[in-house]
Design a protein around this motif. Structure first.
Motif, PDB file in Angstrom:
ATOM      1  N   ILE A   8       0.775  -1.230  -0.053  1.00  0.00           N
ATOM      2  CA  ILE A   8      -0.064   0.065  -0.095  1.00  0.00           C
ATOM      3  C   ILE A   8       0.725   1.262  -0.102  1.00  0.00           C
ATOM      4  O   ILE A   8       1.859   1.250   0.687  1.00  0.00           O
ATOM      5  N   TYR A  10       1.208   5.828  -1.516  1.00  0.00           N
ATOM      6  CA  TYR A  10       0.758   6.858  -1.859  1.00  0.00           C
ATOM      7  C   TYR A  10       1.595   7.699  -3.078  1.00  0.00           C
ATOM      8  O   TYR A  10       2.844   7.631  -2.744  1.00  0.00           O
ATOM      9  N   VAL A  24      -4.021   6.567  -3.425  1.00  0.00           N
ATOM     10  CA  VAL A  24      -3.491   5.503  -2.517  1.00  0.00           C
ATOM     11  C   VAL A  24      -3.554   4.277  -3.210  1.00  0.00           C
ATOM     12  O   VAL A  24      -4.609   4.076  -3.992  1.00  0.00           O
ATOM     13  N   ILE A  26      -3.306   0.457  -3.677  1.00  0.00           N
ATOM     14  CA  ILE A  26      -3.278  -0.985  -3.031  1.00  0.00           C
ATOM     15  C   ILE A  26      -2.863  -2.110  -4.149  1.00  0.00           C
ATOM     16  O   ILE A  26      -4.057  -2.378  -5.178  1.00  0.00           O
ATOM     17  N   MET A  68      -4.708   2.408   4.409  1.00  0.00           N
ATOM     18  CA  MET A  68      -4.805   3.455   3.438  1.00  0.00           C
ATOM     19  C   MET A  68      -5.050   4.833   3.998  1.00  0.00           C
ATOM     20  O   MET A  68      -4.387   5.748   3.336  1.00  0.00           O
ATOM     21  N   CYS A  69      -5.674   4.891   5.134  1.00  0.00           N
ATOM     22  CA  CYS A  69      -5.680   6.416   5.694  1.00  0.00           C
ATOM     23  C   CYS A  69      -4.468   6.785   6.108  1.00  0.00           C
ATOM     24  O   CYS A  69      -4.225   8.148   6.013  1.00  0.00           O
ATOM     25  N   CYS A  78      -8.396   6.073  -4.411  1.00  0.00           N
ATOM     26  CA  CYS A  78      -7.544   4.771  -4.279  1.00  0.00           C
ATOM     27  C   CYS A  78      -7.441   4.106  -5.674  1.00  0.00           C
ATOM     28  O   CYS A  78      -8.690   4.185  -6.645  1.00  0.00           O
ATOM     29  N   LEU A  97     -15.140   0.376   1.159  1.00  0.00           N
ATOM     30  CA  LEU A  97     -14.434   1.682   0.699  1.00  0.00           C
ATOM     31  C   LEU A  97     -15.161   2.708   0.447  1.00  0.00           C
ATOM     32  O   LEU A  97     -14.926   4.029   0.972  1.00  0.00           O
ATOM     33  N   TRP A 102     -14.188   6.755   0.285  1.00  0.00           N
ATOM     34  CA  TRP A 102     -12.923   6.478  -0.794  1.00  0.00           C
ATOM     35  C   TRP A 102     -13.931   6.304  -2.251  1.00  0.00           C
ATOM     36  O   TRP A 102     -14.791   5.690  -2.348  1.00  0.00           O
TER      37      TRP A 102
END
Length: 202
Positions: A8, A10, A24, A26, A68-69, A78, A97, A102
């Motif tokens: 994960i 950014y 972000v 994933i 993720m946050c 994302c 999500l 998101w």
């Protein structure tokens, strides 16, 4: 539910219509194809896969959302990628999500039909057109080496893109010139270059 996740992080989207936007990413573990220079039953040939997606760890939905946050701060877009994220992404994850605020983009090879509700779908086929299971997309993107012709997609997409093959992180100049010519001859298509490789970002 748990999901096998490779990483994960950014970063900035480097290709396609959404290039230049913060997301972000994933990266899900696992893939159902084996892309390589030589054509084969699991690869159309013409380019090597440049991503490590074999390793990973199992994350619960709650743990995934937390990471993720932490990674993205105020970012609320994302990108689900891989490997092949369609092997794991399900309606429960899409709902979780969205419930957490998101917007969801996904990058898929199109060989698996995706659950409903994904905000932006990028199909980048690596199989013959008759094997495509995802029939609609926001954009469809084909990697092309020198001499490969314009595709005839079965996936209905708002945007059609051609992307020249890279040799590692080096753009193949012959492939670029070829793709530019393809777009000039087929103006319903547009050129997309993997800019993140020239920007030196992931």
């Amino acid at each position: 539910m748990t999901y096998r996740v490779n990483e994960i992080f950014y970063s900035v989207q480097g290709e396609g219509v959404r290039a230049g936007t913060a997301n972000v990413f994933i990266r899900f573990s696992g893939c159902n194809l084996e892309c390589s220079i030589e054509p084969g039953p699991k690869s159309p040939g013409g380019f090597d896969c440049d991503t490590e997606f074999v390793s990973g760890r199992s994350l619960s939905t709650e743990h995934l959302l937390h990471e993720m946050c932490v990674a993205g701060g105020d970012c609320r877009w994302c990108v689900l990628t891989g490997g092949e994220p369609g092997l794991q992404v399900d309606s429960e994850l899409v709902g979780a999500l969205h419930d957490d605020g998101w917007k969801i983009a996904i990058e898929t090879n199109g060989s698996v039909e995706l659950p409903a509700g994904i905000d932006w779908i990028t199909v980048s086929p690596k199989v013959a057109e008759h094997a495509i299971r995802q029939k609609t997309a926001s954009e469809i993107k084909y990697v092309r080496g020198h001499g490969q012709g314009i595709p005839k997609p079965r996936c209905d997409a708002l945007h059609r893109l051609i992307s020249p093959a890279f040799d590692g992180n080096r753009l193949d100049e012959r492939a670029l010139s070829w793709c530019i010519q393809l777009v000039k001859e087929n103006p319903e298509w547009r050129l997309s270059v993997q800019q993140h490789k020239t920007w030196n970002v992931r």
